[in-house]
Design an enzyme around this catalytic site. Structure first.
Site, PDB file in Angstrom:
ATOM      1  N   ASN A  84      -5.442   2.267 -13.058  1.00 28.71           N
ATOM      2  CA  ASN A  84      -4.474   1.352 -12.442  1.00 28.71           C
ATOM      3  C   ASN A  84      -3.069   1.894 -12.674  1.00 28.71           C
ATOM      4  OD1 ASN A  84      -3.463  -1.107 -11.285  1.00 28.71           O
ATOM      5  ND2 ASN A  84      -2.996  -1.830 -13.348  1.00 28.71           N
ATOM      6  N   GLY A  92       0.792  -1.232   0.000  1.00 27.79           N
ATOM      7  CA  GLY A  92       0.000   0.000   0.000  1.00 27.79           C
ATOM      8  C   GLY A  92       0.822   1.278   0.000  1.00 27.79           C
ATOM      9  N   SER A  93       2.048   1.216  -0.516  1.00 28.32           N
ATOM     10  CA  SER A  93       2.823   2.471  -0.549  1.00 28.32           C
ATOM     11  C   SER A  93       2.193   3.477  -1.507  1.00 28.32           C
ATOM     12  CB  SER A  93       4.291   2.204  -0.894  1.00 28.32           C
ATOM     13  OG  SER A  93       4.434   1.857  -2.246  1.00 28.32           O
ATOM     14  N   ASN A  94       1.572   2.982  -2.578  1.00 29.16           N
ATOM     15  CA  ASN A  94       0.877   3.914  -3.477  1.00 29.16           C
ATOM     16  C   ASN A  94      -0.350   4.512  -2.797  1.00 29.16           C
ATOM     17  OD1 ASN A  94       2.023   4.130  -6.384  1.00 29.16           O
ATOM     18  ND2 ASN A  94       2.283   1.974  -5.825  1.00 29.16           N
ATOM     19  N   LYS A  98     -17.053 -15.041  -9.426  1.00 24.54           N
ATOM     20  CA  LYS A  98     -16.446 -13.709  -9.452  1.00 24.54           C
ATOM     21  C   LYS A  98     -17.539 -12.637  -9.424  1.00 24.54           C
ATOM     22  CE  LYS A  98     -12.952 -10.973 -11.661  1.00 24.54           C
ATOM     23  NZ  LYS A  98     -11.517 -11.079 -11.774  1.00 24.54           N
ATOM     24  N   MET A 123      -4.155  -7.153  -7.114  1.00 27.53           N
ATOM     25  CA  MET A 123      -3.612  -8.212  -7.968  1.00 27.53           C
ATOM     26  C   MET A 123      -4.691  -9.087  -8.605  1.00 27.53           C
ATOM     27  SD  MET A 123      -0.572  -7.295  -7.759  1.00 27.53           S
ATOM     28  CE  MET A 123       0.405  -8.594  -8.475  1.00 27.53           C
ATOM     29  N   HIS A 178       0.982   0.522 -13.133  1.00 23.95           N
ATOM     30  CA  HIS A 178       1.742  -0.694 -13.440  1.00 23.95           C
ATOM     31  C   HIS A 178       3.215  -0.341 -13.559  1.00 23.95           C
ATOM     32  CE1 HIS A 178       2.304  -4.746 -14.912  1.00 23.95           C
ATOM     33  NE2 HIS A 178       3.108  -4.243 -15.825  1.00 23.95           N
TER      34      HIS A 178
HETATM   35  C1  GRF Z   1       3.228  -1.323  -7.507  1.00 30.99           C
HETATM   36  O1  GRF Z   1       4.480  -1.546  -8.110  1.00 30.99           O
HETATM   37  C2  GRF Z   1       2.157  -1.251  -8.546  1.00 30.99           C
HETATM   38  O2  GRF Z   1       2.563  -0.652  -9.730  1.00 30.99           O
HETATM   39  C3  GRF Z   1       1.869  -2.711  -8.779  1.00 30.99           C
HETATM   40  O3  GRF Z   1       1.924  -3.291  -7.498  1.00 30.99           O
HETATM   41  C4  GRF Z   1       2.809  -2.525  -6.684  1.00 30.99           C
HETATM   42  C5  GRF Z   1       2.073  -2.145  -5.436  1.00 30.99           C
HETATM   43  O4  GRF Z   1       2.899  -1.513  -4.494  1.00 30.99           O
HETATM   44  N1  GRF Z   1       0.628  -2.886  -9.500  1.00 30.99           N
HETATM   45  P1  GRF Z   1       2.264  -0.862  -3.190  1.00 30.99           P
HETATM   46  O5  GRF Z   1       1.377  -1.912  -2.541  1.00 30.99           O
HETATM   47  O6  GRF Z   1       1.496   0.356  -3.603  1.00 30.99           O
HETATM   48  O7  GRF Z   1       3.421  -0.515  -2.318  1.00 30.99           O
END
Ligand code: GRF
Length: 190
Positions: A110, A15-17, A68, A93, A112
């Protein structure tokens, strides 16, 4: 008065993003409000990050549902209840299925960790390293039914550092946090 777009962040891991987006919102740099964090992983660290910011978390385990469609309907009900307008995927994911795509159309984005269309899918950084590319990067894109195939919103290149995965990964994550912020500003700050 600035309109704050109600969003949900979907994440499966650290969850760093999420954290970077939440902090940019706190600084009023992105005109949005994270109403809900949704995760498919009961032990994801993003849960602690969200709770420490007082943001509600919904854990939905796919295995608890027969289809789903049923899994996504459970999520959709929570989104509707909170009048969420945009879905922001940040390390979620799973492929988004017809139920959520049908309800949210083009309002799903999203991030990536590669320059798409190169290296879609899992472990994009590992794929890039294994291929021996010298430059990789980050892509923010709309979500469609494919795996990392939606229309591109923003990209930035990142050099592979000394063929070293750890260093390159750290550089990519730092760039991700900035590119996602800029993408969400582009989408939400009117
Ligand atoms: C990131 O590299 C994102 O691009 C990918 O999964 C990773 C998630 O990182 N889809 P975080 O959980 O946000 O740290």
């Amino acid at each position: 008065m600035v309109k704050l777009i109600p969003i949900a962040v979907f994440a499966s891991g650290s969850g760093s993003n999420f954290q970077a987006i939440a902090e940019a919102i706190e600084q009023q740099e992105i005109h949005a409000k994270i109403e809900l964090v949704i995760t498919d992983k009961p032990d994801a660290y993003v849960i602690q990050r969200a709770e420490s910011k007082g943001i509600p978390v919904l854990v939905v385990r796919p295995k608890a549902f027969e289809t789903k469609e049923a899994y996504e309907t459970e999520i959709l009900n929570a989104l509707k209840e909170r009048e969420i307008e945009w879905l922001v995927l940040a390390g979620y994911m799973r492929l988004i299925g017809p139920t959520l795509l049908g309800a949210y159309g083009s309002k799903i984005v999203n991030i990536h960790p590669s320059l798409l269309p190169s290296f879609p899918g899992k472990d994009a950084i590992g794929q890039a390293m294994a291929h021996g590319v010298k430059v990789t990067g980050v892509t923010v894109h709309y979500v469609d039914e494919g795996m990392d195939t939606g229309a591109i919103i923003m990209q930035r290149a990142v050099e592979v550092i000394d063929g070293d995965r750890e260093k390159t990964e750290a550089a990519i994550h730092a760039v991700e946090h900035d590119v996602y912020k800029k993408s969400l500003q582009f989408l939400f700050n009117k």
